[in-house]
Scaffold this motif. Structure first.
Motif, PDB file in Angstrom:
ATOM      1  N   VAL A 139      10.326-105.804  63.606  1.00 26.90           N
ATOM      2  CA  VAL A 139      11.218-106.770  64.253  1.00 26.90           C
ATOM      3  C   VAL A 139      12.671-106.293  64.232  1.00 26.90           C
ATOM      4  CG1 VAL A 139      12.154-109.108  64.066  1.00 26.90           C
ATOM      5  CG2 VAL A 139       9.697-108.725  63.783  1.00 26.90           C
ATOM      6  N   LEU A 140      13.147-105.878  63.070  1.00 27.41           N
ATOM      7  CA  LEU A 140      14.567-105.567  62.905  1.00 27.41           C
ATOM      8  C   LEU A 140      14.994-104.280  63.595  1.00 27.41           C
ATOM      9  CD1 LEU A 140      14.938-106.604  59.164  1.00 27.41           C
ATOM     10  CD2 LEU A 140      15.941-107.762  61.134  1.00 27.41           C
ATOM     11  N   ALA A 141      14.083-103.316  63.720  1.00 26.42           N
ATOM     12  CA  ALA A 141      14.452-102.025  64.318  1.00 26.42           C
ATOM     13  C   ALA A 141      14.624-102.104  65.826  1.00 26.42           C
ATOM     14  CB  ALA A 141      13.419-100.965  63.975  1.00 26.42           C
ATOM     15  N   ARG A 142      14.408-103.274  66.408  1.00 21.40           N
ATOM     16  CA  ARG A 142      14.737-103.468  67.820  1.00 21.40           C
ATOM     17  C   ARG A 142      16.191-103.917  67.976  1.00 21.40           C
ATOM     18  NH1 ARG A 142       9.317-105.999  67.888  1.00 21.40           N
ATOM     19  NH2 ARG A 142       7.868-104.522  68.840  1.00 21.40           N
ATOM     20  N   THR A 143      16.743-104.508  66.915  1.00 22.82           N
ATOM     21  CA  THR A 143      18.163-104.882  66.902  1.00 22.82           C
ATOM     22  C   THR A 143      18.990-103.780  66.263  1.00 22.82           C
ATOM     23  OG1 THR A 143      17.620-107.230  66.735  1.00 22.82           O
ATOM     24  CG2 THR A 143      19.835-106.578  66.071  1.00 22.82           C
ATOM     25  N   TYR A 144      18.492-103.253  65.128  1.00 25.34           N
ATOM     26  CA  TYR A 144      19.164-102.157  64.442  1.00 25.34           C
ATOM     27  C   TYR A 144      18.394-100.873  64.757  1.00 25.34           C
ATOM     28  CZ  TYR A 144      21.298-106.160  62.183  1.00 25.34           C
ATOM     29  OH  TYR A 144      21.970-107.333  61.963  1.00 25.34           O
ATOM     30  N   THR A 145      18.185 -99.984  63.800  1.00 26.94           N
ATOM     31  CA  THR A 145      17.436 -98.755  64.068  1.00 26.94           C
ATOM     32  C   THR A 145      16.423 -98.519  62.957  1.00 26.94           C
ATOM     33  OG1 THR A 145      18.963 -97.258  62.905  1.00 26.94           O
ATOM     34  CG2 THR A 145      19.461 -97.750  65.225  1.00 26.94           C
ATOM     35  N   TYR A 146      15.385 -97.751  63.290  1.00 24.24           N
ATOM     36  CA  TYR A 146      14.259 -97.546  62.376  1.00 24.24           C
ATOM     37  C   TYR A 146      14.471 -96.319  61.505  1.00 24.24           C
ATOM     38  CZ  TYR A 146       9.407 -96.676  60.911  1.00 24.24           C
ATOM     39  OH  TYR A 146       8.259 -96.446  60.186  1.00 24.24           O
ATOM     40  N   VAL A 147      14.476 -96.528  60.192  1.00 24.87           N
ATOM     41  CA  VAL A 147      14.576 -95.429  59.228  1.00 24.87           C
ATOM     42  C   VAL A 147      13.208 -95.141  58.616  1.00 24.87           C
ATOM     43  CG1 VAL A 147      15.643 -94.653  57.064  1.00 24.87           C
ATOM     44  CG2 VAL A 147      16.988 -95.961  58.725  1.00 24.87           C
ATOM     45  N   THR A 148      12.518 -96.188  58.177  1.00 18.54           N
ATOM     46  CA  THR A 148      11.183 -96.041  57.585  1.00 18.54           C
ATOM     47  C   THR A 148      10.582 -97.419  57.363  1.00 18.54           C
ATOM     48  OG1 THR A 148       9.911 -95.067  55.761  1.00 18.54           O
ATOM     49  CG2 THR A 148      12.013 -96.068  55.215  1.00 18.54           C
ATOM     50  N   ASP A 149       9.254 -97.477  57.226  1.00 22.25           N
ATOM     51  CA  ASP A 149       8.623 -98.726  56.792  1.00 22.25           C
ATOM     52  C   ASP A 149       7.924 -98.528  55.453  1.00 22.25           C
ATOM     53  OD1 ASP A 149       6.295 -97.304  57.465  1.00 22.25           O
ATOM     54  OD2 ASP A 149       5.265 -99.107  58.154  1.00 22.25           O
ATOM     55  N   HIS A 189      16.076 -95.363  67.566  1.00 22.50           N
ATOM     56  CA  HIS A 189      16.248 -94.178  66.734  1.00 22.50           C
ATOM     57  C   HIS A 189      17.424 -94.367  65.781  1.00 22.50           C
ATOM     58  CE1 HIS A 189      13.568 -91.104  68.665  1.00 22.50           C
ATOM     59  NE2 HIS A 189      13.551 -92.057  69.599  1.00 22.50           N
ATOM     60  N   ALA A 190      17.248 -93.932  64.541  1.00 20.33           N
ATOM     61  CA  ALA A 190      18.346 -93.974  63.574  1.00 20.33           C
ATOM     62  C   ALA A 190      19.373 -92.897  63.918  1.00 20.33           C
ATOM     63  CB  ALA A 190      17.815 -93.752  62.167  1.00 20.33           C
ATOM     64  N   PRO A 191      20.645 -93.120  63.587  1.00 16.04           N
ATOM     65  CA  PRO A 191      21.654 -92.092  63.822  1.00 16.04           C
ATOM     66  C   PRO A 191      21.411 -90.868  62.949  1.00 16.04           C
ATOM     67  CG  PRO A 191      22.585 -93.945  62.606  1.00 16.04           C
ATOM     68  CD  PRO A 191      21.212 -94.353  63.015  1.00 16.04           C
ATOM     69  N   ALA A 192      22.104 -89.782  63.257  1.00 13.21           N
ATOM     70  CA  ALA A 192      21.868 -88.501  62.571  1.00 13.21           C
ATOM     71  C   ALA A 192      22.189 -88.577  61.088  1.00 13.21           C
ATOM     72  CB  ALA A 192      22.680 -87.401  63.240  1.00 13.21           C
ATOM     73  N   SER A 193      23.180 -89.370  60.720  1.00 11.05           N
ATOM     74  CA  SER A 193      23.592 -89.470  59.316  1.00 11.05           C
ATOM     75  C   SER A 193      23.438 -90.915  58.852  1.00 11.05           C
ATOM     76  CB  SER A 193      25.052 -89.021  59.156  1.00 11.05           C
ATOM     77  OG  SER A 193      25.489 -89.143  57.820  1.00 11.05           O
ATOM     78  N   THR A 194      22.696 -91.105  57.753  1.00 12.14           N
ATOM     79  CA  THR A 194      22.470 -92.455  57.231  1.00 12.14           C
ATOM     80  C   THR A 194      22.787 -92.502  55.745  1.00 12.14           C
ATOM     81  OG1 THR A 194      20.120 -91.893  56.974  1.00 12.14           O
ATOM     82  CG2 THR A 194      20.736 -93.124  58.945  1.00 12.14           C
TER      83      THR A 194
END
Length: 385
Positions: A139-149, A189-194
Motif C-alpha cells: 500500500v505505502l510504496a504507491r505513495t512513497y517508494t519500495y525498499v523491501t518487504d 522505485h526507491a532513490p539511489a541513496s537511502t
C-alpha cells in the motif's frame, strides 16, 4: 538441470545464480525472473558442481549457487511439487543466505522499508511474520517508494541497503505464497541513496470498527526488547545492545503505530519522514556497562556480576545480553548489578544499597531473594562455588 543462463541477482552485496530444472516451464522462468528484476545483475556467481541426479525426486527443481565468505562457494538443490512452492523456497533461501553473509556487519531489521522519493529517508516498519509488513509495503510504496518487504539492512553510518525482492503474497486458497514483483504491483522505485530516518513497530488491530492510526513513542528499554527479536544476527555484532541503542538514538527513538487499515497509514506516517528532534532531545538515555574480567577470582561468599555479552543501563533499569537471551533488570536488581561490578560481600552490598535507596522494613529478605534470582538467571555469581 538444463538452463545455464538462469537467474542472477545481487542481495545485500551477495550475488546469487539460479539454474532451472527441466520441469520449470519457460513462462514460469520468465515470470520469476521479472519478479526479481529490481535485484538482477548481469554477472552470476561462480559455477559450482551440480548435485547428483539421484537427489532429484520432485518435479520442480532449481540449483542455487553464490559466493560466500564462509567457504569457496555456497550451493544447494531446491525442489518442490509445485512451481509456486519452488519460487517461495528460492526467496527464503536467498534471503537467509544473504543475511548470514552480512551477520556481524549490518543491523538487519525484520521490517518493510518505505522511502521518501525525494530525500531517500526510510521509515522501517517492524513486525512479526504474518502481521502486516507486506500489506503495508504494497500500500505505502504507491505513495512513497519500495525498499523491501523483508529486511531493512542498515550500515554503521545509517545508510540503508535496499532489498527490493518480490513480495510474498498469501493465496486465498492457502498453499505457498506467490512471489510477485514490485513492478507488477505498481510500486515506486526507491532513490539511489537511502538512509534510516524512523523505526516504527506495526500494531495491526483487527475488528469490526476501524479507527484512525494512533502513533506513540516507545520507551527506550521497551523499544530495545521489541527490536532485538525482530532483528537478524544482531547478536553477531560486537556490542549488540549498544549498537541497537545507538541506532535508536540516531532515529530519535522508536514509534508504535496502532491501526486497522493499511490504507490509512500513508498520511499518519508522513511526519516520520521529516521528523527533526530538538538538540536537547538527542542526549543518550542509556549507558554501557563495563564487561567483567574473564578470569578474575571471586573471594568465597562474595558476589560479582557473571560474564555477559553486552549490557546497557536505561533510566532505572538494566538490559543484560547473555549468550542467547536478553534479561531485563528492574526494582532492586539494577542497584545490585551496579554495585557488583567488582566482588563485594553480602553485608557490604546491603550497606551500599542502603546508602543509595534506604533500607525499608523487610529489606534483607527482599535483597536475599533478588540475589538468588539473579544467580539462578546467571546474572550474578557467588565466590566459592
Amino acid at each position: 538441470m538444463n538452463d545455464s543462463s538462469g537467474l542472477h541477482v545481487e542481495v545485500l552485496g551477495t550475488v546469487f545464480s539460479v539454474r532451472w530444472g527441466s520441469g520449470v516451464a519457460a513462462s514460469d522462468r520468465r515470470a520469476i525472473e521479472k519478479a526479481w528484476g529490481r535485484c538482477s545483475t548481469l554477472s552470476g556467481a561462480s559455477e559450482t558442481h551440480q548435485l547428483p541426479a539421484a537427489e532429484v525426486n520432485l518435479p520442480f527443481t532449481a540449483f542455487l549457487s553464490y559466493e560466500t565468505s564462509r567457504s569457496d562457494a555456497g550451493s544447494g538443490l531446491l525442489q518442490s511439487t509445485t512451481f509456486a512452492g519452488l519460487a517461495e523456497s528460492l526467496t527464503s533461501e536467498i534471503t537467509l543466505a544473504a543475511i548470514l553473509e552480512q551477520a556481524g556487519k549490518l543491523t538487519m531489521l525484520h521490517a518493510c522499508g518505505i522511502a521518501d522519493p525525494l530525500t531517500g529517508a526510510v521509515v522501517a516498519l517492524v513486525a512479526k511474520s504474518g502481521t502486516g509488513k507486506t500489506t503495508a509495503a504494497k500500500v505505502l510504496a504507491r505513495t512513497y517508494t519500495y525498499v523491501t518487504d523483508e529486511t531493512v539492512a542498515i550500515t554503521d553510518d545509517g545508510a540503508v541497503i535496499p532489498y527490493p525482492k518480490p513480495l510474498s503474497l498469501k493465496q486465498p486458497s492457502g498453499g505457498p505464497k506467490l512471489q510477485v514483483g514490485p513492478d507488477e504491483l505498481g510500486l515506486n522505485h526507491a532513490p539511489a541513496s537511502t538512509f534510516i530516518k524512523s523505526i516504527v513497530l506495526l500494531d495491526r488491530v483487527q475488528g469490526p470498527s476501524p479507527f484512525p492510526p494512533r502513533i506513540q513513542k516507545v520507551p527506550l528499554a521497551d523499544a530495545v526488547l521489541a527490536l532485538i527479536p525482530e532483528s537478524s544476527s544482531q547478536s553477531s555484532l560486537v556490542e549488540p545492545l549498544q549498537s541497537m541503542c545507538s541506532l535508536i538514538d540516531r532515529v530519535d527513538g522508536v514509534w508504535k503505530v496502532t491501526y486497522t487499515e493499511a490504507d490509512d497509514l500513508a498520511a499518519a506516517l508522513a511526519p516520520l519522514f521529516t521528523h527533526t528532534p530538538r538538540i536537547q532531545e538527542r542526549v543518550p538515555g542509556w549507558a554501557a556497562s563495563a564487561l567483567v574480567p574473564e578470569k578474575a577470582e571471586i573471594p568465597a561468599e562474595f558476589l560479582r556480576r557473571a560474564s555477559f555479552r553486552d549490557a546497557v543501563e536505561v533510566e532505572n533499569e538494566v538490559l543484560v545480553l547473555l549468550e542467547s537471551r536478553v534479561i531485563r533488570l528492574a526494582g532492586i536488581a539494577p542497584a545490585i548489578w551496579q554495585i557488583t561490578s567488582l566482588p563485594v560481600s553480602a553485608p557490604e552490598l546491603v550497606r551500599r544499597i542502603g546508602e543509595r535507596h534506604g533500607l525499608p522494613e523487610g529489606h534483607q529478605r527482599a535483597i536475599d531473594q533478588a540475589i538468588e534470582v539473579l544467580i539462578a538467571n546467571e546474572i550474578l555469581v557467588r565466590g566459592g562455588f
